[in-house]
Design a protein around this motif. Sequence first.
Motif, PDB file in Angstrom:
ATOM      1  N   VAL A  90     -41.362  12.145 -18.849  1.00  0.00           N
ATOM      2  CA  VAL A  90     -41.766  13.100 -17.742  1.00  0.00           C
ATOM      3  C   VAL A  90     -40.957  12.511 -16.501  1.00  0.00           C
ATOM      4  N   LEU A  91     -40.155  13.224 -15.757  1.00  0.00           N
ATOM      5  CA  LEU A  91     -39.955  12.772 -14.566  1.00  0.00           C
ATOM      6  C   LEU A  91     -39.955  13.859 -13.591  1.00  0.00           C
ATOM      7  N   PRO A  92     -40.956  13.134 -12.700  1.00  0.00           N
ATOM      8  CA  PRO A  92     -41.081  14.123 -11.352  1.00  0.00           C
ATOM      9  C   PRO A  92     -39.793  14.282 -10.415  1.00  0.00           C
ATOM     10  N   ALA A  93     -38.598  15.033 -11.113  1.00  0.00           N
ATOM     11  CA  ALA A  93     -37.337  15.037 -10.620  1.00  0.00           C
ATOM     12  C   ALA A  93     -36.773  16.181 -10.971  1.00  0.00           C
ATOM     13  N   GLY A  94     -35.585  16.414 -10.479  1.00  0.00           N
ATOM     14  CA  GLY A  94     -34.708  17.353 -11.109  1.00  0.00           C
ATOM     15  C   GLY A  94     -33.703  16.984 -12.143  1.00  0.00           C
ATOM     16  N   GLU A  95     -32.494  18.013 -12.407  1.00  0.00           N
ATOM     17  CA  GLU A  95     -31.715  17.695 -13.551  1.00  0.00           C
ATOM     18  C   GLU A  95     -30.603  16.702 -13.269  1.00  0.00           C
ATOM     19  N   HIS A  96     -30.441  16.527 -12.035  1.00  0.00           N
ATOM     20  CA  HIS A  96     -29.628  15.387 -11.842  1.00  0.00           C
ATOM     21  C   HIS A  96     -30.114  13.782 -12.165  1.00  0.00           C
ATOM     22  N   THR A  97     -31.441  13.657 -11.842  1.00  0.00           N
ATOM     23  CA  THR A  97     -32.101  12.486 -12.201  1.00  0.00           C
ATOM     24  C   THR A  97     -32.209  12.245 -13.569  1.00  0.00           C
ATOM     25  N   ALA A  98     -32.566  13.573 -14.323  1.00  0.00           N
ATOM     26  CA  ALA A  98     -32.586  13.417 -15.828  1.00  0.00           C
ATOM     27  C   ALA A  98     -31.237  13.155 -16.377  1.00  0.00           C
ATOM     28  N   SER A  99     -30.162  13.582 -15.959  1.00  0.00           N
ATOM     29  CA  SER A  99     -28.831  13.220 -16.454  1.00  0.00           C
ATOM     30  C   SER A  99     -28.681  11.665 -16.391  1.00  0.00           C
ATOM     31  N   MET A 100     -29.057  11.108 -15.129  1.00  0.00           N
ATOM     32  CA  MET A 100     -28.756   9.831 -14.982  1.00  0.00           C
ATOM     33  C   MET A 100     -29.566   8.964 -15.828  1.00  0.00           C
ATOM     34  N   VAL A 101     -30.940   9.403 -16.051  1.00  0.00           N
ATOM     35  CA  VAL A 101     -31.783   8.540 -17.006  1.00  0.00           C
ATOM     36  C   VAL A 101     -31.001   8.827 -18.516  1.00  0.00           C
ATOM     37  N   ILE A 102     -30.800   9.867 -18.920  1.00  0.00           N
ATOM     38  CA  ILE A 102     -30.152   9.797 -20.152  1.00  0.00           C
ATOM     39  C   ILE A 102     -28.822   8.778 -20.241  1.00  0.00           C
ATOM     40  N   GLU A 103     -27.969   8.690 -19.248  1.00  0.00           N
ATOM     41  CA  GLU A 103     -26.835   7.867 -19.275  1.00  0.00           C
ATOM     42  C   GLU A 103     -27.576   6.503 -19.420  1.00  0.00           C
ATOM     43  N   ARG A 104     -28.483   6.054 -18.780  1.00  0.00           N
ATOM     44  CA  ARG A 104     -29.047   4.610 -18.730  1.00  0.00           C
ATOM     45  C   ARG A 104     -29.460   4.392 -20.213  1.00  0.00           C
ATOM     46  N   ILE A 105     -30.178   5.113 -20.591  1.00  0.00           N
ATOM     47  CA  ILE A 105     -30.871   4.964 -22.160  1.00  0.00           C
ATOM     48  C   ILE A 105     -29.524   4.891 -23.085  1.00  0.00           C
ATOM     49  N   GLN A 106     -28.519   5.765 -22.757  1.00  0.00           N
ATOM     50  CA  GLN A 106     -27.460   5.428 -23.715  1.00  0.00           C
ATOM     51  C   GLN A 106     -26.644   4.189 -23.742  1.00  0.00           C
ATOM     52  N   MET A 107     -26.594   3.720 -22.611  1.00  0.00           N
ATOM     53  CA  MET A 107     -25.924   2.386 -22.098  1.00  0.00           C
ATOM     54  C   MET A 107     -26.977   1.389 -22.383  1.00  0.00           C
ATOM     55  N   GLY A 108     -28.126   1.520 -22.651  1.00  0.00           N
ATOM     56  CA  GLY A 108     -29.096   0.432 -22.935  1.00  0.00           C
ATOM     57  C   GLY A 108     -29.086   0.224 -24.532  1.00  0.00           C
ATOM     58  N   PHE A 109     -28.665   1.255 -25.272  1.00  0.00           N
ATOM     59  CA  PHE A 109     -28.531   1.074 -26.551  1.00  0.00           C
ATOM     60  C   PHE A 109     -26.926   0.440 -27.025  1.00  0.00           C
ATOM     61  N   ASP A 110     -26.145   0.724 -25.899  1.00  0.00           N
ATOM     62  CA  ASP A 110     -24.720   0.185 -26.227  1.00  0.00           C
ATOM     63  C   ASP A 110     -24.978  -1.487 -26.276  1.00  0.00           C
ATOM     64  N   ALA A 111     -25.888  -1.839 -25.812  1.00  0.00           N
ATOM     65  CA  ALA A 111     -26.043  -3.310 -25.742  1.00  0.00           C
ATOM     66  C   ALA A 111     -26.267  -4.046 -27.159  1.00  0.00           C
ATOM     67  N   PHE A 112     -26.846  -3.032 -28.042  1.00  0.00           N
ATOM     68  CA  PHE A 112     -27.016  -3.431 -29.648  1.00  0.00           C
ATOM     69  C   PHE A 112     -25.915  -3.281 -30.357  1.00  0.00           C
ATOM     70  N   ALA A 113     -25.328  -4.494 -31.102  1.00  0.00           N
ATOM     71  CA  ALA A 113     -24.292  -4.411 -31.943  1.00  0.00           C
ATOM     72  C   ALA A 113     -24.421  -3.087 -33.093  1.00  0.00           C
ATOM     73  N   SER A 114     -25.640  -2.786 -33.651  1.00  0.00           N
ATOM     74  CA  SER A 114     -26.079  -1.970 -34.785  1.00  0.00           C
ATOM     75  C   SER A 114     -25.838  -0.590 -34.029  1.00  0.00           C
ATOM     76  N   SER A 115     -24.998   0.221 -34.691  1.00  0.00           N
ATOM     77  CA  SER A 115     -25.172   1.870 -34.222  1.00  0.00           C
ATOM     78  C   SER A 115     -26.086   2.355 -35.090  1.00  0.00           C
ATOM     79  N   ILE A 116     -27.088   1.697 -35.646  1.00  0.00           N
ATOM     80  CA  ILE A 116     -28.147   2.599 -36.243  1.00  0.00           C
ATOM     81  C   ILE A 116     -29.219   2.662 -35.171  1.00  0.00           C
ATOM     82  N   LEU A 117     -29.019   1.841 -34.364  1.00  0.00           N
ATOM     83  CA  LEU A 117     -30.327   1.978 -33.355  1.00  0.00           C
ATOM     84  C   LEU A 117     -29.845   2.946 -32.104  1.00  0.00           C
ATOM     85  N   ARG A 118     -30.267   4.112 -32.266  1.00  0.00           N
ATOM     86  CA  ARG A 118     -29.902   5.121 -31.425  1.00  0.00           C
ATOM     87  C   ARG A 118     -30.870   6.056 -31.114  1.00  0.00           C
ATOM     88  N   LEU A 119     -30.952   7.054 -30.039  1.00  0.00           N
ATOM     89  CA  LEU A 119     -31.909   7.986 -29.900  1.00  0.00           C
ATOM     90  C   LEU A 119     -31.133   9.317 -29.684  1.00  0.00           C
TER      91      LEU A 119
END
Length: 199
Positions: free
Chosen positions: A131-160
Amino acid sequence: MESNIFDQRLFDLVFSMATTDGLTGLLSRSGLLIYVERLLLQGECEISVIFADGQDFKLINDTFGYEMGDLALSIYAKVLMASTRNRREEVERARNIALGSEAPFMPLVYVLADSRLDGVGRWGGEEFVIVLPAGEHTASMVIERIQMGFDAFASSILRLNLGSATGKVKNIADFYALTRKASAAMKVAKAEAKANPEA
């Protein structure tokens, strides 16, 4: 006096156990609802909800066992926390501002219930809600950070699988409706990912 302090700390401990997920350390569903209710004390507000679902989580459990499934849930939680305004130092800073540096133990949901930090919780099973007390732009940035966070793992199975929705909320019913929209967006993204595995 000592008895009153003990009773308060015991209440806080029990309340924390009821509002915090024991495996991941995130807010539980009930903790998230309390977080939203406290945000709404100021009246109608715009929030964004990100709905996350463990990609191929059943495969992890079936192939490697439930212990690895629990580890995967913990990794999901750490990436979500690192991608939002919930890093340990930020939580401690908000706690000290609200309560003072020498304050006694306080449940996590009380510390997070302001606009300085985001609400991150385990909705159930391998599903998570942010839950973000913010708008759509912030949500998009958070989603991008989450995806980048999983890029650090070698295994592609660890994804959301991730989906989001933004809107005005004035009560818990509105929040549930927004959560359903975010869940529907996540399912669309999940179907697209399965249809285009190389994308």
